[in-house]
Design a protein around this motif. Structure first.
Motif, mmCIF file in Angstrom:
data_model
loop_
_atom_site.group_PDB
_atom_site.id
_atom_site.type_symbol
_atom_site.label_atom_id
_atom_site.label_comp_id
_atom_site.label_asym_id
_atom_site.label_seq_id
_atom_site.Cartn_x
_atom_site.Cartn_y
_atom_site.Cartn_z
ATOM 1 N N LEU A 1 0.836 -1.198 0.000
ATOM 2 C CA LEU A 1 0.000 0.000 0.000
ATOM 3 C C LEU A 1 0.873 1.252 0.000
ATOM 4 O O LEU A 1 1.961 1.266 0.578
ATOM 5 C CB LEU A 1 -0.907 0.026 1.234
ATOM 6 N N TRP A 2 0.378 2.290 -0.631
ATOM 7 C CA TRP A 2 1.031 3.595 -0.625
ATOM 8 C C TRP A 2 0.101 4.624 0.039
ATOM 9 O O TRP A 2 -1.105 4.633 -0.223
ATOM 10 C CB TRP A 2 1.335 4.074 -2.046
ATOM 11 N N TYR A 3 0.720 5.470 0.864
ATOM 12 C CA TYR A 3 0.006 6.549 1.535
ATOM 13 C C TYR A 3 0.755 7.859 1.313
ATOM 14 O O TYR A 3 1.970 7.871 1.164
ATOM 15 C CB TYR A 3 -0.079 6.299 3.048
ATOM 16 N N LYS A 4 -0.008 8.967 1.365
ATOM 17 C CA LYS A 4 0.585 10.314 1.299
ATOM 18 C C LYS A 4 0.316 10.978 2.640
ATOM 19 O O LYS A 4 -0.826 10.986 3.119
ATOM 20 C CB LYS A 4 -0.076 11.113 0.175
ATOM 21 N N LEU B 1 -3.466 6.016 -0.950
ATOM 22 C CA LEU B 1 -3.321 6.249 -2.385
ATOM 23 C C LEU B 1 -3.672 4.986 -3.180
ATOM 24 O O LEU B 1 -4.587 4.981 -3.985
ATOM 25 C CB LEU B 1 -1.889 6.677 -2.720
ATOM 26 N N PHE B 2 -2.890 3.930 -2.978
ATOM 27 C CA PHE B 2 -3.054 2.719 -3.771
ATOM 28 C C PHE B 2 -2.861 1.474 -2.918
ATOM 29 O O PHE B 2 -2.103 1.489 -1.960
ATOM 30 C CB PHE B 2 -1.988 2.639 -4.887
ATOM 31 N N MET B 3 -3.525 0.400 -3.352
ATOM 32 C CA MET B 3 -3.242 -0.928 -2.812
ATOM 33 C C MET B 3 -2.950 -1.851 -3.985
ATOM 34 O O MET B 3 -3.717 -1.888 -4.956
ATOM 35 C CB MET B 3 -4.421 -1.476 -2.005
ATOM 36 N N LEU B 4 -1.837 -2.557 -3.925
ATOM 37 C CA LEU B 4 -1.382 -3.420 -5.012
ATOM 38 C C LEU B 4 -1.288 -4.844 -4.509
ATOM 39 O O LEU B 4 -0.679 -5.101 -3.469
ATOM 40 C CB LEU B 4 0.000 -2.955 -5.504
ATOM 41 N N SER C 1 -3.970 7.127 -10.733
ATOM 42 C CA SER C 1 -4.929 8.115 -10.278
ATOM 43 C C SER C 1 -4.376 9.477 -10.649
ATOM 44 O O SER C 1 -3.465 10.002 -9.999
ATOM 45 C CB SER C 1 -5.124 8.012 -8.756
ATOM 46 N N GLY C 2 -4.890 10.027 -11.735
ATOM 47 C CA GLY C 2 -4.387 11.317 -12.193
ATOM 48 C C GLY C 2 -2.928 11.222 -12.593
ATOM 49 O O GLY C 2 -2.550 10.382 -13.407
ATOM 50 N N ARG C 3 -2.100 12.069 -11.952
ATOM 51 C CA ARG C 3 -0.675 12.088 -12.279
ATOM 52 C C ARG C 3 0.126 11.048 -11.503
ATOM 53 O O ARG C 3 1.328 10.919 -11.685
ATOM 54 C CB ARG C 3 -0.127 13.497 -11.991
ATOM 55 N N LEU C 4 -0.553 10.328 -10.613
ATOM 56 C CA LEU C 4 0.142 9.328 -9.803
ATOM 57 C C LEU C 4 -0.138 7.933 -10.352
ATOM 58 O O LEU C 4 -1.249 7.640 -10.786
ATOM 59 C CB LEU C 4 -0.348 9.377 -8.345
ATOM 60 N N SER C 5 0.886 7.107 -10.316
ATOM 61 C CA SER C 5 0.703 5.710 -10.709
ATOM 62 C C SER C 5 1.654 4.847 -9.909
ATOM 63 O O SER C 5 2.697 5.321 -9.420
ATOM 64 C CB SER C 5 0.942 5.521 -12.215
ATOM 65 N N SER C 6 1.301 3.576 -9.787
ATOM 66 C CA SER C 6 2.134 2.673 -9.009
ATOM 67 C C SER C 6 2.051 1.280 -9.596
ATOM 68 O O SER C 6 1.030 0.893 -10.179
ATOM 69 C CB SER C 6 1.669 2.656 -7.547
ATOM 70 N N PRO D 1 -7.234 -1.131 3.390
ATOM 71 C CA PRO D 1 -6.741 0.237 3.577
ATOM 72 C C PRO D 1 -7.168 0.792 4.926
ATOM 73 O O PRO D 1 -8.311 0.623 5.342
ATOM 74 C CB PRO D 1 -7.405 1.013 2.434
ATOM 75 N N LEU D 2 -6.234 1.419 5.595
ATOM 76 C CA LEU D 2 -6.524 2.032 6.877
ATOM 77 C C LEU D 2 -6.873 3.494 6.674
ATOM 78 O O LEU D 2 -6.301 4.172 5.826
ATOM 79 C CB LEU D 2 -5.312 1.935 7.809
#
Lengths: 109, 115
Positions: free
Chosen positions: A34-37, A46-49, A58-63, B103-104
């Protein structure tokens, strides 16, 4: 013990640049990445992979996740000053998320 | 409320005193987590609750730390005889289901300063 390592620890760029943040993990039973900001206070999701090779955008963000290399990258294109934050990567192999120390991104105008 | 609510947002206490931090999760979220974030460090797991029970207390740094959750909702984290090294931001998070990878949703945290 599960471990998540992020690089670089900090990064300073100019508006409009593209950045790539890295996350690698060592886990006994991988289930998700997972990614968080985190700006000032609460980290926001942000994302879960879970599947290797499938890009989430998501917009300008990718993972994307690479299970063979035990890693993930977060790309931000055409950066803006509002992208300045700490980006946290976390691995969900057990009942709790294990977080890396984060990458502090500063986007200068 | 719409999000996870934590109180107080800031707490300054003298070394040796006890403190209580409160977390109100998103309504209906069964899983609740406590993390600690020190300056320049990542999020350190403390404890999580599935409903009212805490299957994993392994992250609590010492026996001065305890947590409880009642009614499957509000949780309190108590630190007894605070020490300066307890100074950190304490973050609470909840999720709809417990288990890896969900997700948390985080609260804004309680910044604890022990003088």
């Amino acid at each position: 013990e599960d471990k998540v390592v992020q690089s670089p620890l900090s990064l300073v760029v100019h508006e409009g640049d593209t950045v790539t943040l890295n996350c690698s993990y060592e886990v006994t039973n991988f289930r998700s990445l997972l990614w968080y900001k985190q700006e000032k206070k609460a980290p926001t999701f942000l994302f879960m992979l879970t599947s290797s090779g499938i890009e989430k955008k998501s917009g300008r963000l990718s993972s994307i996740l690479d299970k063979k290399e035990l890693s993930s990258i977060l790309n931000i294109t055409a950066t803006q000053t509002g992208d300045s934050a700490i980006y946290l990567c976390a691995e969900g192999g057990s009942e709790k998320l294990v977080f890396g120390k984060g990458t502090k991104l500063t986007v200068n105008p | 409320g719409a999000g996870v609510s934590q109180s107080p947002s800031n707490k300054v206490t003298e070394k040796g005193k006890d403190v209580e931090l409160r977390c109100d999760p998103i309504s209906g979220h069964t899983a609740l987590y406590w993390y600690r974030q020190s300056l320049g460090q990542g999020l350190e797991f403390l404890i999580y609750f599935q409903g009212n029970s805490a299957p994993d207390k392994s992250g609590l740094p010492s026996d001065r730390f305890s947590a409880e959750r009642t009614g499957g909702s509000v949780s309190t984290l108590t630190i007894q005889r605070t020490q300066q090294e307890d100074s950190a931001v304490y973050l609470c998070a909840s999720s709809l289901v417990w288990g890896a990878g969900a997700p948390l949703h985080f609260g804004n945290g309680t910044r604890l300063t022990v003088t």
